[in-house]
Design an enzyme around this catalytic site. Structure first.
Site, PDB file in Angstrom:
ATOM      1  N   HIS A 258       0.077  11.950  -5.439  1.00 49.59           N
ATOM      2  CA  HIS A 258      -0.456  11.954  -4.074  1.00 49.59           C
ATOM      3  C   HIS A 258       0.671  11.765  -3.054  1.00 49.59           C
ATOM      4  O   HIS A 258       0.805  12.540  -2.099  1.00 49.59           O
ATOM      5  CB  HIS A 258      -1.507  10.837  -3.937  1.00 49.59           C
ATOM      6  N   GLU A 259       1.477  10.743  -3.280  1.00 52.78           N
ATOM      7  CA  GLU A 259       2.552  10.449  -2.315  1.00 52.78           C
ATOM      8  C   GLU A 259       3.597  11.556  -2.286  1.00 52.78           C
ATOM      9  O   GLU A 259       4.087  11.931  -1.218  1.00 52.78           O
ATOM     10  CB  GLU A 259       3.211   9.098  -2.630  1.00 52.78           C
TER      11      GLU A 259
ATOM     12  N   TYR B  76      -9.279  11.394   4.342  1.00 56.12           N
ATOM     13  CA  TYR B  76      -9.397  11.294   2.880  1.00 56.12           C
ATOM     14  C   TYR B  76     -10.693  11.932   2.391  1.00 56.12           C
ATOM     15  O   TYR B  76     -10.761  12.450   1.285  1.00 56.12           O
ATOM     16  CB  TYR B  76      -9.325   9.837   2.427  1.00 56.12           C
TER      17      TYR B  76
ATOM     18  N   HIS C 103       0.866  -1.191   0.000  1.00 55.34           N
ATOM     19  CA  HIS C 103       0.000   0.000   0.000  1.00 55.34           C
ATOM     20  C   HIS C 103       0.903   1.242   0.000  1.00 55.34           C
ATOM     21  O   HIS C 103       1.797   1.373   0.838  1.00 55.34           O
ATOM     22  CB  HIS C 103      -0.929   0.000   1.208  1.00 55.34           C
ATOM     23  N   ALA C 104       0.636   2.146  -0.940  1.00 58.02           N
ATOM     24  CA  ALA C 104       1.529   3.287  -1.126  1.00 58.02           C
ATOM     25  C   ALA C 104       1.630   4.148   0.136  1.00 58.02           C
ATOM     26  O   ALA C 104       0.627   4.391   0.816  1.00 58.02           O
ATOM     27  CB  ALA C 104       1.037   4.144  -2.288  1.00 58.02           C
TER      28      ALA C 104
ATOM     29  N   HIS D 230       2.747  14.332  -0.006  1.00 51.26           N
ATOM     30  CA  HIS D 230       3.163  14.121   1.393  1.00 51.26           C
ATOM     31  C   HIS D 230       4.638  14.500   1.560  1.00 51.26           C
ATOM     32  O   HIS D 230       5.016  15.192   2.500  1.00 51.26           O
ATOM     33  CB  HIS D 230       3.011  12.655   1.787  1.00 51.26           C
TER      34      HIS D 230
ATOM     35  N   GLU E 186      -3.337  14.837   3.113  1.00 48.82           N
ATOM     36  CA  GLU E 186      -3.819  13.933   2.065  1.00 48.82           C
ATOM     37  C   GLU E 186      -4.231  14.677   0.796  1.00 48.82           C
ATOM     38  O   GLU E 186      -4.387  14.074  -0.260  1.00 48.82           O
ATOM     39  CB  GLU E 186      -5.002  13.103   2.582  1.00 48.82           C
TER      40      GLU E 186
ATOM     41  N   HIS F 206      -6.445   0.403   5.748  1.00 52.81           N
ATOM     42  CA  HIS F 206      -6.382   1.368   6.843  1.00 52.81           C
ATOM     43  C   HIS F 206      -6.973   0.855   8.154  1.00 52.81           C
ATOM     44  O   HIS F 206      -6.727   1.441   9.202  1.00 52.81           O
ATOM     45  CB  HIS F 206      -7.072   2.665   6.423  1.00 52.81           C
TER      46      HIS F 206
END
Ligand code: X8Z
Ligand code: ZN
Length: 645
Positions: free
Chosen positions: A415-416, A554, A385-386, A419, A443, A544
């Site tokens: 997305h990553e 999210y 999971h990323a 972060h 997020e 999660h």
């Protein structure tokens, strides 16, 4: 996941001295109403002769010590967690659990010791640090050493069970053809992992294959149930010790408002977007019924969850082929191009980085490229999971992701990296401020940029042949985006609605799975493909839940990202329709973004929101404005449908 999502420990010098001054380890020092600096005579229960009433200076010193210790503890914990998630074995699980346990022991003690300063009037920055310290654990551990150790092991084991999850089809299964091709000289793999099963959900349009892949994966949850029960009991015990009703109440306290006000705000947002979701659901069900028939997709009933292209039916973009409004109007098949051009994982990440640097943000550090994981290793178990990390809270940026050459993964890379750019922007702040303004902000950053990954932008990269430039093609583009962004909203909401009620005890263990499906029916309008019972634990099949990452972030991010995007488009000089804007290359947009990111958690989130949008509230009008062009089409197409369920 950001590496900030959980917290850590050992007893710091400052805390030791304060605990000693109170006559031992926890419980916390007595609160006294006396004025700072006054000496209180010892009571019969206090073995020490005197207790000094705390001062601001002492509080500041205490916090300084805590922050020093946290840097050390969090780094040690995250190093162990990183290794564990990159190489799941019994040993690395133990190392990760040890890091978690040490941190949580420290945190609980520090939080209890911090009560000594609760009545002091502190400068705002220091007061905020105390508030953040109290919220600094997702899973607060009980003070009892055995229970704390058990909780840490349960946590790591749950994450490991998910990471190792596999389904091994029988010899007559239709899914055998999805088994990975054996490498030369190696034995053929007999089982399908989550990536393989997700490919089935994405690619297959065979009802039975879809049902088997869904059921096969969801079996991963059942063995987690006993551990999840202990996790709830022990985590709640820890939460109570530090002054929260339960773990869910702690999670809802991280939004600069009361948990009740937060829940009301979430509800307000949901009510604003629900009509659009309902229209989309109605349209999608109509299309799925056309594909699979009325007996499989009944009128006016929830949609079977295995048909929407995603294991959790949380985003439906993989069934765009079934939803496409105007066949062949504008080719949006980025996957095809990525494959044709033989895009490699690192190349895709470099593409993501390019978007950030185009805004004037820094290049990623060299260590990012050395330390990140981009592909699923063949020789060991990993959590695929990323996630994004700053292991040392000092610009030690990484991502961990099993990248495939798909548009979905290209978006997830943005997305990553969002972060990581957040981590990068605030890594010089005191460690307690090294967090997002709230977790929904964290997020939402990468997604804000990904909204600018428009067909025009993709064409520039050679990943699309044409930019759709007629009204029909525009509807297609909107649909593709809506089945990702709008489809997600009820899912983003219900995961924590389920967890909050489980954690508060409102949902008894005897109804855990039933309540999961009740919520999925109520909010998403989806149904399980096969009968489920309380022997199943379907929440465990969503990352999660076993990984204990709160999820409402999210939902918030889906709302915020359109607000951020609208604001950044405006500052970049765009004044056309919102859904066509790309702020790629805009330095003014980059400056605004940076100004907000650099705040970290040092200010209440409405201040961060104001910097970027001029607003102080979450506002669903941006997402509604973005999708306004689609609504006429949806209404027209479904006018003979009996919508709802
Ligand atoms: O978990 C994630 C990211 C890592 S923070 C890949 N997301 C949620 C999910 O996959 O369920 C992003 C969207 C929602
Ligand atoms: Zn994320």
């Amino acid at each position: 996941m950001s590496s900030m999502s959980r917290s850590l420990a050992l007893v710091p010098v400052a805390v030791v001295s304060i605990l000693a001054a109170c006559g031992g380890e926890a419980p916390p020092c007595p609160q006294t109403p006396s004025s700072p600096g006054t000496v209180i005579p010892a009571s019969s229960t206090n073995p020490l002769a005197v207790t000094v009433v705390p001062t601001q200076e002492e509080a500041a010193k205490f916090m300084e010590g805590v922050e020093q210790d946290l840097r050390r503890l969090w780094t040690a914990r995250d190093r162990a967690a990183w290794v564990n998630m990159n190489f799941i074995t019994d040993d690395t699980e133990l190392l990760a659990a040890t890091g978690e346990e040490a941190t949580s022991e420290y945190m609980t003690k520090a939080i209890l010791s911090a009560r000594r300063y609760a009545d002091l009037k502190l400068p705002p920055e220091l007061a905020r640090k105390f508030a953040l310290l109290k919220l600094g654990q997702t899973i607060p551990a009980p003070s009892d050493a055995h229970e704390r150790s058990e909780l840490a092991q349960v946590e790591t084991a749950l994450a490991g069970m998910y990471g190792k999850g596999k389904y091994c089809p029988k010899p007559d299964s239709k899914l055998l053809k999805y088994l990975p091709k054996p490498e030369k000289g190696k034995e053929a793999e007999k089982c399908l992992n989550l990536d393989d099963l997700s490919t089935v959900l994405k690619k297959s349009r065979d009802y039975d294959e879809l049902t088997e892949a869904w059921t096969g994966w969801h079996a991963v949850g059942a063995p987690m149930k006993g551990k999840y029960k202990r996790y709830v009991e022990l985590g709640n015990k820890g939460a109570k010790e530090i002054g929260f009703d339960d773990m869910g109440a702690l999670w809802r306290s991280g939004y600069d408002m009361t948990p009740a006000a937060f829940e009301a705000d979430i509800e307000r947002l949901w009510q604003e977007v629900k009509p659009l979701y309902d229209e989309l659901h109605c349209y999608m069900r109509m299309k799925l019924r056309a594909k699979y028939g009325k007996d499989k997709v009944p009128v006016h009933a929830p949609i079977p969850a295995q048909l929407m292209g995603n294991m959790w039916a949380q985003e439906w973009n993989n069934v765009y082929d079934l939803a496409e409004p105007y066949k062949g109007q504008g080719s949006l098949d980025v996957d095809k191009k990525l494959k044709e051009k033989k895009y490699q994982p690192e190349q895709m990440v470099r593409l993501g980085e390019k978007f950030f640097t185009s805004l004037g943000l820094d290049a990623l550090p060299e260590t990012f490229w050395q330390r990140s994981l981009f592909t699923r290793p063949k020789d060991r178990e990993v959590v695929c999971h990323a996630s994004a990390w700053d292991v040392q809270y000092a610009n030690d940026l990484r991502i961990k992701m099993c990248i495939q050459p798909t548009e979905e993964d290209l978006i997830t890379i943005h997305h990553e990296l969002g972060h990581d750019y957040y981590f990068h922007s605030y890594y010089r702040l005191p460690i307690l401020f090294q967090q997002g303004a709230n977790d929904g902000f964290h997020e939402g950053i990468g997604d804000t940029l990904a909204l600018s990954v428009t067909p025009g932008y993709l064409k520039g990269l050679g990943l699309l042949d044409d930019v759709p430039n007629n009204p029909k093609a525009e509807v297609n583009v909107q649909m593709k985006s809506a089945i990702e962004k709008i489809a997600f909203l009820p899912f983003g909401l219900l995961i924590d609605k389920w967890r909050w009620d489980v954690l508060s005890g409102k949902t008894p263990e005897s109804q855990w799975n039933q309540s999961w499906w009740d919520l999925r029916a109520k909010y998403q309008g989806v149904a399980p493909p096969v009968t489920r019972t309380e022997n199943d634990f379907d929440p465990g099949a969503k990352y999660h839940i076993p990984a204990s990452t709160p999820y409402i972030r999210y939902f918030l991010a889906r709302i915020y990202q359109f607000q951020f995007y609208r604001a950044l488009c405006k500052v970049s000089g765009w004044n056309g329709p919102l859904n066509q804007c790309s702020f790629f290359g805009s330095k003014p947009a980059g400056d605004k973004l940076k100004a907000m990111l650099e705040l970290g958690a040092s200010k209440p989130w409405p201040e961060a929101m104001r910097i970027i949008t001029g607003q102080e509230k979450a506002d669903a009008t941006a997402i509604l404005e973005y999708f306004a062009p689609l609504r006429g089409y949806l209404k027209e197409e479904t006018k003979s449908e009996q919508c709802g369920w």
